[in-house]
Design an enzyme around this catalytic site. Structure first.
Site, PDB file in Angstrom:
ATOM      1  N   ARG A  33       6.310  -4.316   6.018  1.00 33.19           N
ATOM      2  CA  ARG A  33       5.597  -5.441   5.132  1.00 33.19           C
ATOM      3  C   ARG A  33       4.831  -6.630   5.849  1.00 33.19           C
ATOM      4  O   ARG A  33       4.210  -7.278   5.303  1.00 33.19           O
ATOM      5  CB  ARG A  33       7.267  -6.243   4.563  1.00 33.19           C
ATOM      6  CG  ARG A  33       7.862  -5.660   3.144  1.00 33.19           C
ATOM      7  CD  ARG A  33       7.256  -4.780   2.073  1.00 33.19           C
ATOM      8  NE  ARG A  33       7.449  -3.745   1.644  1.00 33.19           N
ATOM      9  CZ  ARG A  33       9.078  -4.345   0.474  1.00 33.19           C
ATOM     10  NH1 ARG A  33       8.424  -5.148   0.002  1.00 33.19           N
ATOM     11  NH2 ARG A  33       8.857  -3.071   0.036  1.00 33.19           N
ATOM     12  N   ASP A 138       5.882 -13.236 -13.102  1.00 33.40           N
ATOM     13  CA  ASP A 138       6.620 -12.452 -11.528  1.00 33.40           C
ATOM     14  C   ASP A 138       6.163 -13.847 -11.253  1.00 33.40           C
ATOM     15  O   ASP A 138       5.569 -14.739 -10.993  1.00 33.40           O
ATOM     16  CB  ASP A 138       5.994 -11.653 -11.438  1.00 33.40           C
ATOM     17  CG  ASP A 138       6.083 -10.850 -10.459  1.00 33.40           C
ATOM     18  OD1 ASP A 138       7.133  -9.119 -11.001  1.00 33.40           O
ATOM     19  OD2 ASP A 138       6.178 -10.654  -9.023  1.00 33.40           O
TER      20      ASP A 138
HETATM   21  C1  LIG Z   1      11.239  -3.734  -8.314  1.00 32.16           C
HETATM   22  S1  LIG Z   1      10.017  -5.015  -9.650  1.00 32.16           S
HETATM   23  C2  LIG Z   1      10.670  -4.542 -11.271  1.00 32.16           C
HETATM   24  C3  LIG Z   1      10.184  -5.182 -12.385  1.00 32.16           C
HETATM   25  C4  LIG Z   1      10.403  -4.452 -13.266  1.00 32.16           C
HETATM   26  N1  LIG Z   1      11.075  -6.004 -13.772  1.00 32.16           N
HETATM   27  C5  LIG Z   1      10.741  -3.319 -13.211  1.00 32.16           C
HETATM   28  O1  LIG Z   1      11.942  -3.320 -13.922  1.00 32.16           O
HETATM   29  O2  LIG Z   1      10.178  -2.564 -13.833  1.00 32.16           O
HETATM   30  C6  LIG Z   1      10.642  -6.507  -9.189  1.00 32.16           C
HETATM   31  C7  LIG Z   1       9.385  -7.528  -8.973  1.00 32.16           C
HETATM   32  O3  LIG Z   1      10.805  -8.962  -9.151  1.00 32.16           O
HETATM   33  C8  LIG Z   1       9.415 -10.044  -8.327  1.00 32.16           C
HETATM   34  N2  LIG Z   1      10.282 -11.248  -7.978  1.00 32.16           N
HETATM   35  C9  LIG Z   1      11.144 -11.162  -6.604  1.00 32.16           C
HETATM   36  N3  LIG Z   1      11.126 -12.073  -6.223  1.00 32.16           N
HETATM   37  C10 LIG Z   1      10.790 -12.981  -7.361  1.00 32.16           C
HETATM   38  C11 LIG Z   1      11.659 -14.098  -7.911  1.00 32.16           C
HETATM   39  N4  LIG Z   1      11.660 -14.779  -6.695  1.00 32.16           N
HETATM   40  N5  LIG Z   1      11.110 -14.838  -8.713  1.00 32.16           N
HETATM   41  C12 LIG Z   1      10.384 -14.139  -9.682  1.00 32.16           C
HETATM   42  N6  LIG Z   1       9.790 -12.263  -9.692  1.00 32.16           N
HETATM   43  C13 LIG Z   1      10.381 -12.168  -8.109  1.00 32.16           C
HETATM   44  C14 LIG Z   1       8.466  -9.191  -7.549  1.00 32.16           C
HETATM   45  O4  LIG Z   1       7.386  -9.571  -7.403  1.00 32.16           O
HETATM   46  C15 LIG Z   1       8.536  -7.932  -8.603  1.00 32.16           C
HETATM   47  O5  LIG Z   1       6.702  -7.767  -8.668  1.00 32.16           O
END
Ligand SMILES: C[S@@+](CC[C@H](N)C(=O)[O-])C[C@H]1O[C@@H](n2cnc3c(N)ncnc32)[C@H](O)[C@@H]1O
Length: 278
Positions: A33, A138
């Site tokens: 990262r 997000d």
């Molecule tokens: C692995 S992806 C999952 C996407 C989708 N929900 C799925 O199940 O395919 C995780 C997402 O969570 C978001 N994320 C991480 N930390 C977060 C936070 N504190 N608040 C909101 N979103 C967050 C990331 O930016 C990312 O797009």
């Protein structure tokens, strides 16, 4: 190679700005990262970069570099089967609309899968008048931008759709293939307009939603990045926005923790709210 001090500063900043907890065995991931962050900022001095973030600069780029955005259309497809077979059917029977919240939308595949599911159910159950709305948030603006444009590579997506979805109903083929010759597909405008995308940090103190606002909340494959205490706090805040009888979908390796006495488990990581959290 990064020094233990640089890795620790990154861990601290990741937690402060996203709530993501990066344990000691995540050093390789943190290093990847940081490489991405250096590329994004076109800067090689990682200490200077970390200092700038500690001063409150480049936060958006840092968040984007730190988050894992892996997703696909109809991921954990049984949730979409349930949405279609139970939730949408019920709402048609009750003559009520549906309000849905998708809380970690990433590049949009999840919210568009929700929309395709509802549109396909409306057609199958001959219920063109069913009213519904979808809010998708997000923390990462870069992925939300991608989501809002709704452009995807066909070869990466073609195996994802369940048999009851006809992709050509919802996507148009972009004229120009992508650089590697693959075809790009674009969400058709009428479907794209049915979702509102917004930035939201699940770690925020308060959420911009009313109590019992939603019939359905999707919170999938994001809780895993937080520690147990924060997972519980987030789940309780999300739960408050869900109606009694509403459905919470979480990811396959996630759990509802303290909410167990307040839900009925309906299926694989499908939970129905039975009473208010007290
Ligand atoms: C692995 S992806 C999952 C996407 C989708 N929900 C799925 O199940 O395919 C995780 C997402 O969570 C978001 N994320 C991480 N930390 C977060 C936070 N504190 N608040 C909101 N979103 C967050 C990331 O930016 C990312 O797009």
């Amino acid at each position: 190679m990064y020094t233990p001090r640089q890795l620790d500063r990154t861990r601290q900043l990741a937690y402060t700005h996203t709530g993501i907890t990066l344990s000691a065995n995540k050093d390789v991931m943190i290093a990847n990262r940081l490489d991405k962050l250096k590329r994004s900022l076109n800067h090689d001095d990682v200490d200077a970069i970390l200092t700038s973030i500690e001063r409150g600069e480049n936060i958006e780029i840092f968040v984007s570099a730190l988050t894992t955005n892996k997703t696909n259309f109809f991921r954990e497809s049984f949730h979409f089967d349930d949405l279609k077979e139970r939730v949408v059917k019920q709402s048609i029977t009750n003559g009520e609309g549906l309000k849905i919240y998708c809380s970690a939308a990433s590049t949009g595949e999840e919210p568009y899968s929700i929309l395709m599911t509802i549109e396909s159910a409306k057609e199958e159950y001959d219920a063109p008048m069913l009213n519904y709305s979808l809010i998708a948030t997000d923390i990462d603006n870069e992925v939300l931008n991608h989501a809002a444009h709704g452009i995807y590579e066909w070869s990466k997506s073609e195996d994802d759709f369940p048999h009851w979805i006809r992709p050509s109903n919802y996507f148009k083929r972009k004229q120009h293939p992508s650089r590697d010759g693959d075809y790009l597909i674009k969400i058709k405008e009428p479907l794209r307009r049915k979702v509102v995308f917004d930035t939201m940090n699940l770690m925020s103190q308060t959420y911009p939603f009313k109590a019992a606002e939603f019939d359905v909340v999707f919170c999938r494959n994001v809780l895993i990045y937080f520690n147990t205490l924060d997972q519980n706090t987030i789940l309780k805040k999300l739960f408050r926005t869900l109606k009694i009888g509403g459905t919470l979908y979480i990811g396959h390796s996630e759990s509802v923790l303290d909410l167990i006495p307040f839900v009925e488990r309906y299926g694989q990581n499908i939970f129905i709210k039975t009473k208010e959290f007290s």
